[in-house]
Every structure is written in C-alpha cells, then in structure tokens.
Design an enzyme around this catalytic site. Structure first.
Site: not given
Length: 237
Positions: A8, A86, A94-95
């Site tokens: 991440d 959305y 993406v987080d």
C-alpha cells in the site's frame, strides 16, 4: 514456499504485509522511499498506489527485481459486492476503493482515512457506496498554516476544547475541524440510512481522532485488507 506480498503506497509512506495462507493480512511493515533496497522478495507483489508517478515508478522498479510478477490494483465500478457511486470509477482513489472493500465485514460503515488527506466514504449494508468527502488531514492543515505563517508551529500542542496556548489551539483547531467533518458525516449517514453505520478509522493519523470519537473502530490495515481481498480474486481468476 515463496511468499506473496501486499503493498500500500500512499502519499507519505509505504506499508506492506505478507498475504497469509488464509488470504488475510500478515504482520505490517512500513518503509520510506529511501528504503526500497530493504523490501522483501517473493512470488507476486500486489500493489495499490496513490503516490506520485515518479515515486510509483521507483517502487515498481524495485519490486520488479524482487518478484516474479507484479499485480496492480485498480478501482472498479463493482467488486465483491461493493458498488461505487462514481460515474467514472478511475476518479476514485484506489486506496478509498480498497478500504471500502476491506470493510466488507462491517457494512454499513462510514470509512475515515487519515493520511495526507482526510477521506470519508459511506457504504450501506448492501455494499452500495453513497459517495464521500475529501479534505486536508489535521497534519496537512498544520503544515499549510506553517507554510503561510512560519511563526505557527507545524507540530506539537495538546488537544483542548478551548485552548489557552497557541500550539494547543492549533492542534485543537485542526483536529477539531476533522472531528466536526466526521461527526457531520455520521449524522447525515444516520439520516440517510435510517441506522447508524460503524465508524472505521485507518491511516497514519487515525489515532488522535480515535481518542475523541466514541464507538469508532481502528482498522489501521484497512487498505491492505481490501488489497488482500482483491488478491484472492486475482488468484481465483
């Protein structure tokens, strides 16, 4: 057996963990961009990145020397029961996407990420994303104030509802602004859903807010939890 790893990569730090045999997240480690030579090696590197393009290229270059395959997670309109709000999925970080997926066991949930920015997303019990908010995190607020007025310290101070010292007033104001946004979002979520969602906090700046949010839950590895879920789908595919 060669290990698969989860990465991440945010705007301020890189977190990684081994993908467990049960598909879960192993012990989490943190690295600075200057420490890429110390990264682990293995079979597959599953990567979620919202970092700058230059930093992302540096990470992928380092991983390509250590892993046989790199799989990059991307936001999708639907994933594992999650349906995002959305119209253009690629505009949702993406987080945030993976944090919502990682919170699957806790829906309905108000998911609060505290890193460089403060992000808030609402997901109902059926996995429908109702949208969210983005604001500066308390840390970024302090840094921005210091950049415009150098006499205002960029860190330090103790939270108080009505501070009698400048450093205390700064931390109280910046953390208080974030708390107010979370509390406003929670009130609106209750009204919209008809039931209070769980509040899940993640990110490097979550701890100070957690101290003031009754019944909120810390899930520090939530993005990695979502990435592990994405990796399991990749393995099945």
């Amino acid at each position: 057996m060669t290990q698969d790893w989860l990465f991440d990569f945010g705007n301020t730090r890189l977190k990684c963990a081994p993908l467990g045999a049960d598909g879960g997240v192993g012990p989490v480690r943190a690295f600075a961009l200057s420490e890429l030579d110390a990264l682990p090696s293995g079979e597959v590197a599953y990567v979620a990145s919202v970092a700058s393009e230059d930093a992302r290229v540096q990470l992928l270059d380092a991983l390509s020397r250590r892993f046989r395959r790199i799989a990059i997670a991307r936001t999708a309109a639907q994933f594992s029961g999650l349906r995002i709000a959305y119209a253009n999925p690629q505009k949702l970080g993406v987080d945030r996407f993976l944090a919502m997926a990682g919170a699957h066991d806790a829906w309905p949930a108000l998911i609060v990420g505290v890193g460089t920015g403060l992000t808030i997303d609402l997901v109902d019990r059926d996995g429908r994303h109702h949208g969210g908010r983005i604001a500066p995190s308390p840390t970024l607020m302090r840094e921005m104030l210091h950049a415009r007025a150098t006499q205002l310290a960029p860190m330090g101070g103790t939270y108080a509802e009505f501070a009698n010292d400048t450093e205390d007033a700064l931390v109280s104001g910046c953390e208080g602004a974030a708390l107010a946004l979370v509390e406003r979002s929670l009130a609106e979520a209750k009204r919209l859903l008809g039931t209070p969602p769980r509040v899940l906090l993640h990110g490097g700046g979550a701890d100070p807010l957690h101290a003031h949010l009754k019944d909120a839950h810390l899930r520090p590895a939530l993005v990695l939890e979502g990435l592990a879920r994405w990796a399991r789908m990749d393995v099945v595919a």
